[in-house]
Every structure is written in structure tokens, then in C-alpha cells.
Enzyme design. Structure first.
Site, PDB file in Angstrom:
ATOM      1  N   ASN A  13      55.311  14.495  14.645  1.00 59.10           N
ATOM      2  CA  ASN A  13      55.737  15.839  15.036  1.00 59.10           C
ATOM      3  C   ASN A  13      56.821  16.250  14.047  1.00 59.10           C
ATOM      4  OD1 ASN A  13      56.645  18.162  16.252  1.00 59.10           O
ATOM      5  ND2 ASN A  13      57.714  17.105  17.914  1.00 59.10           N
ATOM      6  N   TRP A  14      56.427  17.116  13.127  1.00 55.83           N
ATOM      7  CA  TRP A  14      57.382  17.504  12.070  1.00 55.83           C
ATOM      8  C   TRP A  14      58.470  18.440  12.583  1.00 55.83           C
ATOM      9  CZ3 TRP A  14      53.394  18.655   7.550  1.00 55.83           C
ATOM     10  CH2 TRP A  14      53.005  17.430   6.981  1.00 55.83           C
ATOM     11  N   LYS A  15      58.281  19.023  13.747  1.00 58.21           N
ATOM     12  CA  LYS A  15      59.243  19.986  14.316  1.00 58.21           C
ATOM     13  C   LYS A  15      59.483  21.125  13.301  1.00 58.21           C
ATOM     14  CE  LYS A  15      61.238  16.135  16.809  1.00 58.21           C
ATOM     15  NZ  LYS A  15      62.235  15.715  17.758  1.00 58.21           N
ATOM     16  N   HIS A  99      56.222  19.869  24.662  1.00 57.30           N
ATOM     17  CA  HIS A  99      57.279  19.019  24.087  1.00 57.30           C
ATOM     18  C   HIS A  99      58.606  19.333  24.784  1.00 57.30           C
ATOM     19  CE1 HIS A  99      60.099  17.257  21.262  1.00 57.30           C
ATOM     20  NE2 HIS A  99      59.091  16.481  20.884  1.00 57.30           N
ATOM     21  N   GLU A 101      61.477  19.699  23.710  1.00 61.34           N
ATOM     22  CA  GLU A 101      62.309  20.729  23.053  1.00 61.34           C
ATOM     23  C   GLU A 101      61.825  22.126  23.437  1.00 61.34           C
ATOM     24  OE1 GLU A 101      61.967  19.164  19.078  1.00 61.34           O
ATOM     25  OE2 GLU A 101      63.126  17.418  19.720  1.00 61.34           O
ATOM     26  N   GLU A 171      57.218  10.808  26.776  1.00 60.53           N
ATOM     27  CA  GLU A 171      58.417  10.905  25.948  1.00 60.53           C
ATOM     28  C   GLU A 171      59.652  11.033  26.825  1.00 60.53           C
ATOM     29  OE1 GLU A 171      57.441  12.194  21.737  1.00 60.53           O
ATOM     30  OE2 GLU A 171      57.762  14.029  22.848  1.00 60.53           O
ATOM     31  N   GLY A 177      65.000  11.761  19.442  1.00 62.50           N
ATOM     32  CA  GLY A 177      65.965  12.144  18.411  1.00 62.50           C
ATOM     33  C   GLY A 177      67.350  11.541  18.613  1.00 62.50           C
ATOM     34  N   SER A 217      62.211   8.087  19.454  1.00 63.03           N
ATOM     35  CA  SER A 217      62.838   7.199  18.465  1.00 63.03           C
ATOM     36  C   SER A 217      61.966   5.995  18.119  1.00 63.03           C
ATOM     37  CB  SER A 217      64.231   6.758  18.934  1.00 63.03           C
ATOM     38  OG  SER A 217      65.067   7.895  19.111  1.00 63.03           O
ATOM     39  N   GLY A 238      58.836  11.703  15.785  1.00 57.63           N
ATOM     40  CA  GLY A 238      59.553  12.829  15.192  1.00 57.63           C
ATOM     41  C   GLY A 238      60.179  12.432  13.865  1.00 57.63           C
ATOM     42  N   GLY A 239      61.420  11.982  13.916  1.00 59.57           N
ATOM     43  CA  GLY A 239      62.196  11.683  12.703  1.00 59.57           C
ATOM     44  C   GLY A 239      61.459  10.817  11.696  1.00 59.57           C
TER      45      GLY A 239
HETATM   46  C1  PEP Z   1      59.343  13.802  19.173  1.00 57.56           C
HETATM   47  O1  PEP Z   1      59.760  14.792  18.582  1.00 57.56           O
HETATM   48  O2  PEP Z   1      58.351  13.881  19.881  1.00 57.56           O
HETATM   49  C2  PEP Z   1      60.052  12.538  18.991  1.00 57.56           C
HETATM   50  C3  PEP Z   1      59.653  11.495  19.663  1.00 57.56           C
HETATM   51  O3  PEP Z   1      61.126  12.549  18.113  1.00 57.56           O
HETATM   52  P1  PEP Z   1      61.899  11.243  17.568  1.00 57.56           P
HETATM   53  O4  PEP Z   1      60.853  10.258  17.125  1.00 57.56           O
HETATM   54  O5  PEP Z   1      62.727  11.743  16.447  1.00 57.56           O
HETATM   55  O6  PEP Z   1      62.696  10.697  18.716  1.00 57.56           O
END
Ligand code: PEP
Length: 255
Positions: A13-15, A99, A101, A171, A177, A217, A238-239
Site C-alpha cells: 500500500n503505497w499510500k 483502510h 487511514e 490490520e 506505521g 509494520s 505500507g512503509g
Molecule cells: C498499511 O498501510 O496498510 C500498513 C500496514 O502500513 P505499515 O506497514 O507502514 O504499518
């Protein structure tokens, strides 16, 4: 993972990251690194304006490009929104819905998540449906109730046939994050709980076929342990999905 029963899916997920040029460079970098690693599906969900460039760069590879959200109406006065018909028109197959966010910053509710899910499925898309508890809910011991309720509300009106096109991403919001990862045991327990709710809704046989990812994460250091759990069928990342070496290590852990 349980590859005998269901497909493992590693999705990024590039956000709100990567311009079209940056996405092209990233896909060109990672393409040879994940080539032939076919024991999992590999997807990157990109900002709308970046999707076409990423798709072009990914052509002929085992990488698929998805979107990060979709509106539930086909067209109309919904400034800033994009419909499933529009995404399909440019060849997008996968879309993240719900998501945390989106829920936290853009007032998405289980009701709108459900509407978006049904619209995407009706348009022939595959949905990565995100759900999970916040920190206070976990500390209060109500995680199972929260994810159970989200599963039921978000999938209301989705029949077993349509469910074939749904991937669930568990999640925990406190892990996204933050660098805090659920332990493999916590991830396994809650993914297993979601599967139990799916079994009650659709029958055990159907529930066994649904891919349930963990997200929060996940990285090159913890992916192998998480993916070793039987009910953790992949990751939403994500990251670490912005760094080719880290994402490839997660794909490797799923091989
Ligand atoms: C996400 O955005 O779905 C996510 C899990 O982010 P991260 O891996 O950065 O926690």
C-alpha cells in the site's frame, strides 16, 4: 499460510507516495528481484494518478497494480472520487477498501466500506478489505468482538460467490506505521477469529478458502514468523512496500 487451501497474497500500500516517474523507477527496480517468485500474488496499490505508469512498467511481469480506494456510485456529483467503472476502464483489478487511514481521517464507516465493497465487486473487481481494532479496544479485551462486527457489517449483502473476490486484511490500527507489530500469536488468533466469523456467515468450507492477510509494520525482519502462522495468508505492507529490498524479502518469506 496454508497454500494448499488458499492463495498467499503480498500487497503493498503505497499510500500518498510515488509520482508516476517514481513509481516507474520503483517497479523497474523490483521487477527482476521478484521475477519467478510465484508462490504468492504480488500487488502494489497506488495513488490514482500513478496507477497507469505503474501498470505500464509492470507489463509482462508477475506484479499487479491496484488502487487504494473506490467510490460506491458509478458516476455523478462526487467531487474528488473515482468509480469502479473508471478503474476497470484503465484495467485495474484490485482495490483496497476500508483502510484505517480512510476510516480515521476521511470519516469512512462500516456502512460506506460495505457500499464501496459491494460496488467494486459488482464491477468485477477484487477487494482487499481492511479491518482491525484500535489500541484501546485491544487493551479492553474486545478485539474479537470488534473484528467480528466489522466483518459482518463490511460484508453484509456479499454472497459466497462474490466473496471469492475478497481478500481480508487484518490490520490492528495500533500497528500501522508505528513500528509496533502484532506478535505472530496475536495475528494468528485474530485472523483465526475472522475466519470463524466467515464460517458462521458462509460455512466452514468457504471460510477456509478466504485469504486473510496481516498488516501493521510487517517488514523484512518479522515477515517469516508472521507468515508461518496457518491463518496468516499474506501481508498488506505500507512503509516496507516503498523499499524494493525490504518488500522483496517479504515476498521471499512467502515462497
Ligand atoms: C498499511 O498501510 O496498510 C500498513 C500496514 O502500513 P505499515 O506497514 O507502514 O504499518
Amino acid at each position: 499460510m496454508n497454500p494448499a487451501k488458499r492463495r498467499t497474497v503480498i500487497a503493498g500500500n503505497w499510500k500518498m507516495n510515488f509520482t508516476p516517474d517514481e513509481a516507474t523507477a520503483f517497479i523497474n527496480e523490483i521487477k527482476p528481484m521478484v521475477a519467478g517468485k510465484d508462490n504468492c500474488d504480488i500487488i502494489f496499490c497506488a495513488p490514482y494518478v500513478t496507477i497507469s505508469a505503474a501498470m505500464k512498467a509492470a507489463e509482462g511481469s508477475n506484479i499487479k497494480i491496484g488502487a487504494e480506494n473506490v467510490h460506491f456510485e458509478e458516476k455523478g456529483a462526487y467531487t474528488g472520487e473515482v468509480s469502479a467503472k473508471m478503474l476497470k476502464a484503465i484495467g485495474v483489478e484490485y482495490v483496497i477498501i476500508g483502510h484505517s487511514e480512510r476510516r480515521q481521517y476521511f470519516a469512512e464507516t462500516d456502512e460506506t466500506v460495505n457500499l464501496r465493497t459491494k460496488a467494486a465487486l459488482a464491477a468485477g473487481m477484487k477487494v482487499i478489505l481492511c479491518l482491525g481494532e484500535v489500541k484501546e479496544q485491544r487493551l479492553s479485551g474486545i478485539t474479537n468482538e470488534v473484528v467480528g462486527m466489522q466483518t459482518k457489517l463490511d460484508l453484509a449483502g456479499v454472497d459466497a460467490e462474490a466473496l471469492k473476490n475478497v481478500i481480508i486484511a487484518y490490520e490492528p490500527v495500533w500497528a500501522i506505521g508505528t513500528g509496533l507489530t502484532a506478535t505472530p500469536e496475536q495475528a494468528e488468533e485474530t485472523c483465526g477469529e475472522i475466519r470463524k466469523v466467515l464460517a458462521a456467515m458462509y460455512g466452514a468450507e468457504v471460510a477456509e478458502t478466504v485469504t486473510i492477510q496481516y498488516g501493521g509494520s510487517m517488514n523484512d525482519a518479522n515477515a517469516a514468523e508472521l507468515l508461518a502462522k496457518p491463518n496468516v495468508d499474506g501481508g498488506l505492507i505500507g512503509g516496507a512496500s516503498l523499499v524494493a529490498k525490504k518488500f522483496t524479502a517479504i515476498v521471499d518469506a512467502a515462497q
